[in-house]
Design a protein around this motif. Structure first.
Motif, PDB file in Angstrom:
ATOM      1  N   ALA A 194       0.833  -1.206   0.000  1.00 45.95           N
ATOM      2  CA  ALA A 194       0.000   0.000   0.000  1.00 45.95           C
ATOM      3  C   ALA A 194       0.867   1.256   0.000  1.00 45.95           C
ATOM      4  N   VAL A 195       0.312   2.318  -0.591  1.00 44.04           N
ATOM      5  CA  VAL A 195       0.945   3.638  -0.546  1.00 44.04           C
ATOM      6  C   VAL A 195      -0.113   4.668  -0.194  1.00 44.04           C
ATOM      7  N   ASP A 196       0.306   5.739   0.465  1.00 41.42           N
ATOM      8  CA  ASP A 196      -0.555   6.882   0.727  1.00 41.42           C
ATOM      9  C   ASP A 196      -0.074   8.014  -0.164  1.00 41.42           C
ATOM     10  N   VAL A 197      -0.979   8.562  -0.976  1.00 41.31           N
ATOM     11  CA  VAL A 197      -0.593   9.598  -1.930  1.00 41.31           C
ATOM     12  C   VAL A 197      -1.078  10.966  -1.494  1.00 41.31           C
ATOM     13  N   GLY A 198      -0.447  11.992  -1.993  1.00 42.74           N
ATOM     14  CA  GLY A 198      -0.837  13.365  -1.757  1.00 42.74           C
ATOM     15  C   GLY A 198      -0.342  14.202  -2.930  1.00 42.74           C
TER      16      GLY A 198
END
Length: 265
Positions: free
Chosen positions: A154-158
């Motif tokens: 998983a990755v958290d993007v912004g």
């Protein structure tokens, strides 16, 4: 005299062939497969650069745990544990999506990727402090046992515009938002261009499962990772074939020239 000359020619042919084949074999090995190259399934652990450590939930975490003070495009932090320890297919899909978003004028930054179990536990402890209970914290932070960040999936993007772009285009690369309350959390949950599975309410819904969505791997005709050409063959494979063919031609020409030097009996 004639016999010794033939013996010398034969020795030169054999020696030339051996050296050429050895050199070609070395040259045909792709750079990322040689000794010392980083393997996709190797967990990277490096010391934190200056300033890349913090207190989270009463614990000290660092770059080696996947911590990063600020988000950045994946290409800029590719060698950090947070990115290097991600599933290879997820890494490639995010890289392709980042390139496509950039073409639309949107910068996709990775705020979080792989995390160590200690970092995930620190985030959960911090969540309990902020939300007042483990039950409420679990809506936002998974346990180390079930976190897809710990699994490298998983990755958290912004920032916000990147999250919006990913909501509209992410599935073209197999990337899906997996929790309704986390517009920034993406996993490789379908094939490229496929339909994303229904989102879960929040991470507390993972209690009865291993955590997250089913992991997908890129098919040969899906979004191609760097180094793979549209035709489906790895560019490194084509390089190997071309190198070996060239070496075979060199051996043949050398042998022919040496034999031609031999006197006619």
């Amino acid at each position: 005299m004639q016999k010794s000359r033939r013996h010398l020619i034969a020795t030169l042919v054999v020696t030339c062939t051996a050296l050429t084949v050895a050199g070609c074999a070395a040259a045909s090995i792709p750079a990322d497969e040689r000794v010392g190259a980083h393997a996709d399934d190797t967990t990277v652990s490096v010391g934190p650069p200056s300033g890349e450590s913090a207190e989270v939930g009463g614990h000290t975490v660092s770059t080696a745990d996947g911590y990063a003070a600020d988000g950045a495009p994946i290409s800029e932090i590719a060698d950090t544990p947070a990115i290097a320890n991600l599933d290879a297919d997820l890494r490639h899909a995010v890289a392709r999506a980042t390139e496509a978003a950039a073409a639309d004028g949107v910068e996709v930054r990775i705020n979080s990727g792989w995390r160590s179990r200690a970092y995930q536990q620190a985030l959960l402890d911090q969540g309990v402090e902020e939300h007042g209970s483990l039950e409420e914290a679990r809506r936002w932070v998974n346990t180390p046992e079930r976190s897809t960040h710990v699994q490298g999936r998983a990755v958290d993007v912004g920032a916000i515009d990147a999250a919006v772009w990913m909501q509209e285009h992410g599935r073209q690369f197999g990337l899906c938002q997996t929790y309704e309350n986390e517009s920034w959390h993406y996993e490789l949950a379908t094939t490229a261009g496929g339909e994303c599975p229904p989102m879960r309410r929040d991470s507390s819904a993972d209690r009865g499962s291993a955590g997250g969505m089913k992991a997908f791997h890129l098919a040969p005709d899906a979004v191609q990772p760097p180094g793979r050409e549209a035709g489906g063959m790895e560019s490194s494979t084509k390089h190997t074939i071309a190198t070996l063919l060239l070496c075979a031609a060199i051996v043949a020409v050398t042998a022919t020239a040496l034999i031609a030097m031999s006197p006619v009996p």
